[in-house]
Design a protein around this motif. Sequence first.
Motif, PDB file in Angstrom:
ATOM      1  N   CYS A  72      49.423  35.103  36.223  1.00 54.78           N
ATOM      2  CA  CYS A  72      48.449  34.241  36.881  1.00 54.78           C
ATOM      3  C   CYS A  72      47.182  34.249  36.040  1.00 54.78           C
ATOM      4  O   CYS A  72      46.880  35.231  35.363  1.00 54.78           O
ATOM      5  CB  CYS A  72      48.159  34.679  38.319  1.00 54.78           C
ATOM      6  N   SER A  73      46.456  33.157  36.062  1.00 50.51           N
ATOM      7  CA  SER A  73      45.221  33.080  35.295  1.00 50.51           C
ATOM      8  C   SER A  73      44.031  33.316  36.210  1.00 50.51           C
ATOM      9  O   SER A  73      44.053  32.936  37.386  1.00 50.51           O
ATOM     10  CB  SER A  73      45.090  31.715  34.614  1.00 50.51           C
ATOM     11  N   THR A  74      43.005  33.917  35.666  1.00 49.85           N
ATOM     12  CA  THR A  74      41.771  34.110  36.431  1.00 49.85           C
ATOM     13  C   THR A  74      41.217  32.764  36.887  1.00 49.85           C
ATOM     14  O   THR A  74      40.729  32.627  38.017  1.00 49.85           O
ATOM     15  CB  THR A  74      40.740  34.855  35.576  1.00 49.85           C
ATOM     16  N   LYS A  75      41.318  31.771  36.023  1.00 53.23           N
ATOM     17  CA  LYS A  75      40.825  30.435  36.382  1.00 53.23           C
ATOM     18  C   LYS A  75      41.526  29.922  37.626  1.00 53.23           C
ATOM     19  O   LYS A  75      40.884  29.413  38.565  1.00 53.23           O
ATOM     20  CB  LYS A  75      41.041  29.481  35.215  1.00 53.23           C
ATOM     21  N   SER A  76      42.862  30.036  37.672  1.00 55.96           N
ATOM     22  CA  SER A  76      43.613  29.542  38.827  1.00 55.96           C
ATOM     23  C   SER A  76      43.303  30.349  40.079  1.00 55.96           C
ATOM     24  O   SER A  76      43.120  29.797  41.168  1.00 55.96           O
ATOM     25  CB  SER A  76      45.110  29.601  38.534  1.00 55.96           C
ATOM     26  N   CYS A  84      49.747  39.970  40.844  1.00 57.68           N
ATOM     27  CA  CYS A  84      50.306  39.311  39.665  1.00 57.68           C
ATOM     28  C   CYS A  84      49.750  39.992  38.423  1.00 57.68           C
ATOM     29  O   CYS A  84      48.918  40.898  38.507  1.00 57.68           O
ATOM     30  CB  CYS A  84      49.960  37.818  39.654  1.00 57.68           C
ATOM     31  N   THR A  85      50.208  39.537  37.258  1.00 58.50           N
ATOM     32  CA  THR A  85      49.622  39.955  35.989  1.00 58.50           C
ATOM     33  C   THR A  85      48.489  38.985  35.681  1.00 58.50           C
ATOM     34  O   THR A  85      48.699  37.915  35.117  1.00 58.50           O
ATOM     35  CB  THR A  85      50.672  39.935  34.865  1.00 58.50           C
ATOM     36  N   GLN A  86      47.256  39.357  36.076  1.00 57.40           N
ATOM     37  CA  GLN A  86      46.112  38.453  35.966  1.00 57.40           C
ATOM     38  C   GLN A  86      45.539  38.490  34.548  1.00 57.40           C
ATOM     39  O   GLN A  86      45.245  39.564  34.012  1.00 57.40           O
ATOM     40  CB  GLN A  86      45.021  38.831  36.975  1.00 57.40           C
ATOM     41  N   VAL A  87      45.369  37.298  33.962  1.00 53.68           N
ATOM     42  CA  VAL A  87      44.902  37.187  32.586  1.00 53.68           C
ATOM     43  C   VAL A  87      43.737  36.201  32.514  1.00 53.68           C
ATOM     44  O   VAL A  87      43.826  35.084  33.026  1.00 53.68           O
ATOM     45  CB  VAL A  87      46.035  36.713  31.642  1.00 53.68           C
ATOM     46  N   LEU A  88      42.653  36.641  31.886  1.00 60.65           N
ATOM     47  CA  LEU A  88      41.545  35.759  31.537  1.00 60.65           C
ATOM     48  C   LEU A  88      41.691  35.406  30.062  1.00 60.65           C
ATOM     49  O   LEU A  88      41.638  36.283  29.203  1.00 60.65           O
ATOM     50  CB  LEU A  88      40.199  36.440  31.782  1.00 60.65           C
TER      51      LEU A  88
END
Length: 682
Positions: free
Chosen positions: A482-486, A502-506
């Motif tokens: 998952c993205s930080t933006k989303s 989730c695996t959160q990524v910026l």
Amino acid sequence: MASSRFALDAILKTSLMYFILLRIGVDSRTDAHECFRTCEWPPNPMICRYEFTVEWYYSMSTSCFDCPYNMTDCTRPHCIPINGVPRGIVTINMQFPGPSIQVCEFDTIEVKVNNEMVNEESIAIHWHGIHQRGTPYMDGVPLVTQCPIPYRSSFTYRFQAETVGTHFWHAHGQARANGAVGSLIIRQAAAAEIHSQLYDYDLHEHVIIMQDWINQLMIDRFTKIFYGVLDLLPDSLLINGKGRYREFIDESSNNQSVYTPREVFHVQRGKRYRFRTISNNLMDCLVEVSIDHHNLTIIASDGAPLQPVEAGAYDMITGEKFDFILDASAEIGKYWMRIKGRGCPGPGPGFEELALLVYEGAAGLPDPPEIEQTNPLEVIVNPFNRKSSEFVKNIIDLSAAVNGTEQVPVPEADETHYMVADLELVNNNDYNHPVYNPAFGVKGDLSTYKGVPSPQINHVSFKLPSSPLLTQYQDLSEFEMCSTKSVLAHHQERCENEHCQCTQVLHVELGKVVEIVLVDQGNFKLAHAMHIHGYRFQVLAQGKLGEKTTLDEVKRQDKAGNITRRTHNVPHKDTVFPTYGGYVIVRFVADNPGWWLFHCHVSPHLTAGMAMVIRVGSDKDLPPVPRNFPRCGGDWHQDDIGSTVPIKPAPTPNSAGYNGRYPMLSLAVGGCVVSTIIGMLV
């Protein structure tokens, strides 16, 4: 051994150091590697090779013989007394703390790690504070930058000693809490060290790891916290792995109480010494450091030099490092170095530990009374949750050390990200089954909440991917990520009320100046030590709005111009903490491509999900993957006719609801997850 090409002044200074140490009964070369030497200018780099064997062991083992009744037995090889309580520990080369790596700038560090943990655990070693520019594959984070090292296997880390200062290495996982830790010091030549004229000696044995300690395996405490009793208090504190907790009764000496030994440091009157201190705390407490009847001149934090600040004491949260100068100008005698637990969640015994500072000529004197003494100066640096004043100097009140009167500006931010790091009151199915043991007596009614708060960033618990992000990103299911933006744009309201994972990524572009406004809402009045891999932050602002706050309130105050950012000579840190009910604002130039973990350094918080990954750049920006680099992860399934072929399973959406292309809504229904695509990602 030391290089034969020392300059004459370096030879004289080093010889004098050894002469002094021999006179006071200390061999500075004990356990010292050949790479520990006076650093030269121009540099004369070495390849510094180490071999670490990771094993399960036991404190107060049979190797301790009659310790502590016979104190000599406490110093036997392989005797690890700790605080007198027997328990299983993870050791490196049968040592706790493990071997100290002390090298010079531009050396190459090579460490072969052999995993001999008999219960077949895997492990990885992180080099905390080392930026790994050009070598992101050596950062040592399992399933982020590498595969964990399996039992009976080895992995050789190799990187250049470019990040100067006081650092440490530790297992990235619960093995850190069980003993897998040691110091890592990268020194400079005197000509390059900005503070070299302020001290006479920077000794191998004046490197100190301070930490809290738990008298049981961390997995026992972790499961107790999340499935039983919310027990957040450590049992004792340690200085270089030594302390007192368990009382022993010596029947041969009129039933006198005896304890395991404390650490001892030696100095000579009239000399100035650089001490390097590291916090390896496991739980929420900070440690406050002081030395009776002495002021401390703080000159660096997290490896970055500071303009000198004189103080009576300073605090360190887990993951932080501070260097100070001790001017040994008191009367010849013995003095207590004290560390105290601060900011701990509730009262408890055992939250002070002592080490002895012994002046040359005082070895035969009795130890001083342990009663607390008054320090000459009342100033405290880096305390938890205290407003700045004449006597309170927070990180934001300190300044980076620069040459002369130079003013170094902070670059303007290209992008700003507001984030929340806190414990959230949601029904976390990992710890509270929604049917058999729900966190809420009445769904949504906080007054009926009886669950365990979930450590999160942006209301999302971090879940490690099934394969390393840095090298096997293409192998991962898009449903894991998952993205930080989303998360911030589409799912905040839902994730505030339901558990998201989730695996959160910026993702940030290479070369951008990134600002992070990190908010602690104040849900539980705890300190969250947020550590970034691959970088140091520039700390621009730090403040408290009240006992509690919200992300929206911090945004509102910032938009209204009520939050002031410093613009010049700001301190550089790799570990920061927002005050509860407040914020900390940091910036960094995203010039080091890789997948870098950003996480709380409190052990249970990290394990339970207070983490995310900052991806800088793209695959084309990365250096080549080392040849034969290990691969791992994925799923395996045997088909119906008995052949052994890998089958890729149907994707399972993550609970934060972003599959890499579409924002998704995930709802728990009778223990199952039902997901609905709600629109294209913008």
